[in-house]
Design an enzyme around this catalytic site. Sequence first.
Site, PDB file in Angstrom:
ATOM      1  N   LYS A 142       0.840  -1.197   0.000  1.00  0.00           N
ATOM      2  CA  LYS A 142       0.000   0.000   0.000  1.00  0.00           C
ATOM      3  C   LYS A 142       0.879   1.253   0.000  1.00  0.00           C
ATOM      4  O   LYS A 142       2.091   1.187   0.220  1.00  0.00           O
ATOM      5  CB  LYS A 142      -0.917   0.003   1.228  1.00  0.00           C
ATOM      6  CG  LYS A 142      -0.183   0.059   2.556  1.00  0.00           C
ATOM      7  CD  LYS A 142      -1.137  -0.023   3.733  1.00  0.00           C
ATOM      8  CE  LYS A 142      -0.385   0.031   5.063  1.00  0.00           C
ATOM      9  NZ  LYS A 142      -1.283  -0.032   6.215  1.00  0.00           N
TER      10      LYS A 142
ATOM     11  N   TYR B 220      14.689  31.580   4.866  1.00  0.00           N
ATOM     12  CA  TYR B 220      13.495  32.310   5.280  1.00  0.00           C
ATOM     13  C   TYR B 220      13.496  32.586   6.779  1.00  0.00           C
ATOM     14  O   TYR B 220      13.897  31.753   7.597  1.00  0.00           O
ATOM     15  CB  TYR B 220      12.239  31.502   4.934  1.00  0.00           C
ATOM     16  CG  TYR B 220      11.893  31.502   3.466  1.00  0.00           C
ATOM     17  CD1 TYR B 220      11.736  32.693   2.743  1.00  0.00           C
ATOM     18  CD2 TYR B 220      11.692  30.303   2.790  1.00  0.00           C
ATOM     19  CE1 TYR B 220      11.405  32.678   1.401  1.00  0.00           C
ATOM     20  CE2 TYR B 220      11.354  30.275   1.441  1.00  0.00           C
ATOM     21  CZ  TYR B 220      11.217  31.480   0.757  1.00  0.00           C
ATOM     22  OH  TYR B 220      10.893  31.458  -0.573  1.00  0.00           O
TER      23      TYR B 220
END
Length: 369
Positions: free
Chosen positions: A38, A264
């Site tokens: 999965k 940033y």
Amino acid sequence: MPETKETILEIDLGALEHNYRYLKSRLVPATKFLAVVKAFAYGSDAVKIAQKLEGLGVDYFAVAYINEGTALRDAGIQIPILVLHPQPSNFDVLIQKALEPSLYSPKVLREFLKVAKKHDQEDYPVHIKFNTGLNRLGFWENDVDYIVEQLAGRNEIKIVSIFSHLAASEDLEEAPFTHGQINTFQKIAAEVDEKLDYSPFKHLLNTSGIINYQESQWDMVRSGIGLYGYGNERNIDEQLRPVACLKTIISQIHKIEPNETVGYNRAFTSDGYRVTATLPLGHADGIGRQYGKGSTYVTVHGKKAPIIGNVCMDMIMIDITGIDCREGDEVIIFGKNPTAEEFASTANTISYELLTSISHRVKRVFVGD
């Protein structure tokens, strides 16, 4: 290994085979093996992983959702595929693609019976999930009579297996709870066998269950994370090999003076003369902001280089002071050093989350087949 020229997720199919054979070695020969593929085979490539495992002789695959099973069928995968969390709205597709549903509640059982009848099915294979303590999905222990009553006089479906899921098989301090789950499942299995006129096969163990509770392997085991190189225990991790290695390159090198800032919000301030490198990947690629500000490290030529400042959407800055490297050189984000488990632990998370977060804009490269 191919030369790294961009950000790639290198997937080692030889490591996958090693892990499969190691896990198989802990089982009795008659025990079937279900491979969990999965979430794009834990962030790698479900089709390539399934093709390799099918060639190695696995008995079953498991996916979470019907569309994941459909992708495998469309790629030519032939062996049985168990859908662990199917939604009734997709039951028509499930039958068309010959997928096998986990039926985990009265509503889901009733809905699937309706759809199976509509498609004129006879003895369509289904799996009944019981809740033995995880409290996530599953029928209760006292639902056996209800299930048998629903099937009485009908032939649309046939229960090919019953199963449950362990809640804490990796934590030996929780062994009493796990043994309680095992005992509950044993009681359910005995009652199912008594009240049906046939005996479905049984499966309970996940990867850590295979490692810690071998005596309860029943007819089949299920492994997900172990196949990809992680066993939730250091001594087991040493026996396994990471399948996925996230690599990138140095885009640019900067020389930073004292008190200069990087990135940033000026999240990193240099305490002296430093050398930094910018890498072409970021939180859009699955390396979240929680890994920034010195929380973790990558490796450049085998040496640790901490991630500094805030992780950007498409870029990460690292401190390479004292490391002899050049623009274009390879950088290992995780693989063998650090491993995905080591990398993830610096942000108080686990390898599962890190591996399944790697964006599909990251190129997959296959080696070791």
